[in-house]
Design a protein around this motif. Sequence first.
Motif, PDB file in Angstrom:
ATOM      1  N   SER A   1     -11.697 -10.232 -17.007  1.00  0.00           N
ATOM      2  CA  SER A   1     -12.217  -8.981 -16.434  1.00  0.00           C
ATOM      3  C   SER A   1     -12.501  -7.954 -17.525  1.00  0.00           C
ATOM      4  N   ALA A   2     -11.879  -8.125 -18.688  1.00  0.00           N
ATOM      5  CA  ALA A   2     -12.202  -7.301 -19.857  1.00  0.00           C
ATOM      6  C   ALA A   2     -13.252  -7.973 -20.722  1.00  0.00           C
ATOM      7  N   ALA A   3     -13.089  -9.270 -20.972  1.00  0.00           N
ATOM      8  CA  ALA A   3     -13.933  -9.965 -21.946  1.00  0.00           C
ATOM      9  C   ALA A   3     -15.388 -10.085 -21.489  1.00  0.00           C
ATOM     10  N   ILE A   4     -15.613 -10.354 -20.205  1.00  0.00           N
ATOM     11  CA  ILE A   4     -16.990 -10.528 -19.734  1.00  0.00           C
ATOM     12  C   ILE A   4     -17.798  -9.239 -19.881  1.00  0.00           C
ATOM     13  N   PRO A   5     -17.346  -8.109 -19.317  1.00  0.00           N
ATOM     14  CA  PRO A   5     -18.138  -6.889 -19.505  1.00  0.00           C
ATOM     15  C   PRO A   5     -18.197  -6.427 -20.955  1.00  0.00           C
ATOM     16  N   LEU A   6     -17.162  -6.737 -21.754  1.00  0.00           N
ATOM     17  CA  LEU A   6     -17.193  -6.381 -23.170  1.00  0.00           C
ATOM     18  C   LEU A   6     -18.317  -7.126 -23.877  1.00  0.00           C
ATOM     19  N   ALA A   7     -18.393  -8.433 -23.666  1.00  0.00           N
ATOM     20  CA  ALA A   7     -19.466  -9.221 -24.285  1.00  0.00           C
ATOM     21  C   ALA A   7     -20.840  -8.763 -23.807  1.00  0.00           C
ATOM     22  N   LYS A   8     -20.971  -8.476 -22.511  1.00  0.00           N
ATOM     23  CA  LYS A   8     -22.249  -8.018 -21.968  1.00  0.00           C
ATOM     24  C   LYS A   8     -22.653  -6.672 -22.562  1.00  0.00           C
TER      25      LYS A   8
ATOM     26  N   ALA B   1     -16.233 -16.765  -7.163  1.00  0.00           N
ATOM     27  CA  ALA B   1     -17.463 -16.444  -7.897  1.00  0.00           C
ATOM     28  C   ALA B   1     -18.089 -15.166  -7.353  1.00  0.00           C
ATOM     29  N   GLN B   2     -18.120 -15.036  -6.032  1.00  0.00           N
ATOM     30  CA  GLN B   2     -18.695 -13.840  -5.422  1.00  0.00           C
ATOM     31  C   GLN B   2     -17.879 -12.601  -5.775  1.00  0.00           C
ATOM     32  N   SER B   3     -16.562 -12.768  -5.847  1.00  0.00           N
ATOM     33  CA  SER B   3     -15.685 -11.611  -6.079  1.00  0.00           C
ATOM     34  C   SER B   3     -15.779 -11.078  -7.500  1.00  0.00           C
ATOM     35  N   ILE B   4     -16.314 -11.861  -8.452  1.00  0.00           N
ATOM     36  CA  ILE B   4     -16.399 -11.385  -9.840  1.00  0.00           C
ATOM     37  C   ILE B   4     -17.838 -11.116 -10.280  1.00  0.00           C
ATOM     38  N   ARG B   5     -18.776 -11.126  -9.360  1.00  0.00           N
ATOM     39  CA  ARG B   5     -20.172 -10.915  -9.750  1.00  0.00           C
ATOM     40  C   ARG B   5     -20.383  -9.543 -10.385  1.00  0.00           C
ATOM     41  N   HIS B   6     -19.569  -8.580  -9.984  1.00  0.00           N
ATOM     42  CA  HIS B   6     -19.704  -7.231 -10.555  1.00  0.00           C
ATOM     43  C   HIS B   6     -19.409  -7.198 -12.051  1.00  0.00           C
ATOM     44  N   LEU B   7     -18.744  -8.223 -12.591  1.00  0.00           N
ATOM     45  CA  LEU B   7     -18.445  -8.241 -14.026  1.00  0.00           C
ATOM     46  C   LEU B   7     -19.696  -8.495 -14.860  1.00  0.00           C
ATOM     47  N   GLY B   8     -20.728  -9.089 -14.244  1.00  0.00           N
ATOM     48  CA  GLY B   8     -22.013  -9.215 -14.921  1.00  0.00           C
ATOM     49  C   GLY B   8     -22.289 -10.521 -15.623  1.00  0.00           C
ATOM     50  N   ALA B   9     -21.457 -11.554 -15.412  1.00  0.00           N
ATOM     51  CA  ALA B   9     -21.722 -12.849 -16.051  1.00  0.00           C
ATOM     52  C   ALA B   9     -23.086 -13.382 -15.602  1.00  0.00           C
ATOM     53  N   ASP B  10     -23.802 -14.005 -16.528  1.00  0.00           N
ATOM     54  CA  ASP B  10     -25.139 -14.531 -16.225  1.00  0.00           C
ATOM     55  C   ASP B  10     -25.060 -15.851 -15.469  1.00  0.00           C
ATOM     56  N   VAL B  11     -24.041 -16.648 -15.760  1.00  0.00           N
ATOM     57  CA  VAL B  11     -23.852 -17.945 -15.102  1.00  0.00           C
ATOM     58  C   VAL B  11     -22.388 -18.059 -14.713  1.00  0.00           C
ATOM     59  N   ILE B  12     -22.127 -18.362 -13.432  1.00  0.00           N
ATOM     60  CA  ILE B  12     -20.762 -18.577 -12.962  1.00  0.00           C
ATOM     61  C   ILE B  12     -20.655 -20.016 -12.470  1.00  0.00           C
ATOM     62  N   ILE B  13     -19.809 -20.796 -13.113  1.00  0.00           N
ATOM     63  CA  ILE B  13     -19.620 -22.208 -12.773  1.00  0.00           C
ATOM     64  C   ILE B  13     -18.472 -22.341 -11.784  1.00  0.00           C
ATOM     65  N   ASN B  14     -18.704 -23.039 -10.681  1.00  0.00           N
ATOM     66  CA  ASN B  14     -17.620 -23.440  -9.783  1.00  0.00           C
ATOM     67  C   ASN B  14     -17.100 -24.773 -10.314  1.00  0.00           C
TER      68      ASN B  14
ATOM     69  N   ILE C   1       2.201 -13.079  -7.815  1.00  0.00           N
ATOM     70  CA  ILE C   1       0.743 -13.012  -7.677  1.00  0.00           C
ATOM     71  C   ILE C   1       0.071 -13.612  -8.904  1.00  0.00           C
ATOM     72  N   LEU C   2       0.552 -13.215 -10.083  1.00  0.00           N
ATOM     73  CA  LEU C   2      -0.039 -13.708 -11.327  1.00  0.00           C
ATOM     74  C   LEU C   2       0.128 -15.217 -11.464  1.00  0.00           C
ATOM     75  N   GLU C   3       1.283 -15.714 -11.099  1.00  0.00           N
ATOM     76  CA  GLU C   3       1.575 -17.136 -11.247  1.00  0.00           C
ATOM     77  C   GLU C   3       0.768 -17.991 -10.290  1.00  0.00           C
ATOM     78  N   HIS C   4       0.598 -17.532  -9.048  1.00  0.00           N
ATOM     79  CA  HIS C   4      -0.082 -18.333  -8.031  1.00  0.00           C
ATOM     80  C   HIS C   4      -1.601 -18.262  -8.146  1.00  0.00           C
ATOM     81  N   GLY C   5      -2.117 -17.222  -8.803  1.00  0.00           N
ATOM     82  CA  GLY C   5      -3.561 -17.111  -8.965  1.00  0.00           C
ATOM     83  C   GLY C   5      -4.240 -16.701  -7.675  1.00  0.00           C
ATOM     84  N   GLY C   6      -5.569 -16.810  -7.666  1.00  0.00           N
ATOM     85  CA  GLY C   6      -6.335 -16.421  -6.494  1.00  0.00           C
ATOM     86  C   GLY C   6      -6.731 -14.959  -6.505  1.00  0.00           C
ATOM     87  N   HIS C   7      -6.154 -14.165  -7.433  1.00  0.00           N
ATOM     88  CA  HIS C   7      -6.533 -12.767  -7.538  1.00  0.00           C
ATOM     89  C   HIS C   7      -7.631 -12.627  -8.589  1.00  0.00           C
TER      90      HIS C   7
END
Length: 331
Positions: free
Chosen positions: A154-161, A177-190, A312-318
């Motif tokens: 969440s820091a690295a993607i907008p920083l690189a952009k 993928a939909q939940s992180i589109r605001h970060l601006g990545a050009d390609v999001i791989i599932n 939350i951090l351990e289980h992921g999904g956030h």
Amino acid sequence: MKAMLADASGRLAWTEVAEPVLRDDEVLVEIAAAGLNRADLLQRQGKYPSPEGCPPWMGLEISGVITGMGQKAEQDARWKMGDQVCALLGGGGYAERVAVHSGMLMPVPQGLSLAEAAALPEAFATSYLNLFMEGKLSEGQTAYIPAGASGLASAAIPLAKAFGARVITSVLSDEIAQSIRHLGADVIINSKTQSVPGVLQAEAERGHPVHVVMDCLSGEDIGRCLPYMAHGGYWIVISTLAGTETAVPLRQLLTKGLHLVGSMLRNRSPDLKAHILRELTEKVWPKIESGQIRPHIYKVLPMEQAGEAHRILEHGGHTGKIVLAVKGSGS
């Protein structure tokens, strides 16, 4: 004061501890909030102890207010009593107060809350170190930053952009993928339905080979992906969440002049860390203050709920960073 301690079984308790002893080159920070990192989970398990001289409890990044200054720290014209700051720590952030070397401080960017500022130091220092200093990422190049839902990404993607790079990331579902589109990545791989090496191959064939990878996952995909990197590219391994082994195609490593690099922020010298923080303040903070980059906070929980935050951090999904707020801090 109180700090969040873990016993031998890993159980957390908000416990009375001794006040920090302030050295001449340190400032005392009344902690408002602490950002969570996966290293905290390892430290809780006894696998990632604080460096010598640092408090033994968890916490690598904090925000707060300067309430005390050592004699030498007072000579550093950048800081004064009452300043709102965020800081990179070797440990000790899960507490009410901490002593911090003045070189490990950064001002809170204008327009950010203290809770948001607590999410900056570790994530942005790690990203800046590995993308720009180790990986030499430049405008027009392509970066692959896997685990796009993580606090680090969440820091690295907008920083690189923000510095003109093209970004590829990976997640575990279309919903994420939909939940992180605001970060601006050009390609999001599932990565559950798509082959990461296959996508990187297709991108390379379209003229977008990967120049820099900041890889917290590692595992088997490293060797499978290396053939699709740009000549002279850098694959920076910063963690091994997906595995510790891969088969490296040495011919492509040789003929393309690739760099396979292991990198950890925590074991870097204080001078290098201070240099990174100065560059963040000079080059990245203006982009945060202008709104070009914004820290993405998933949830802010009170420090007393550190165990829930770890779950939350351990289980992921956030998506984004989790922050712990210290009661009465005004964060």
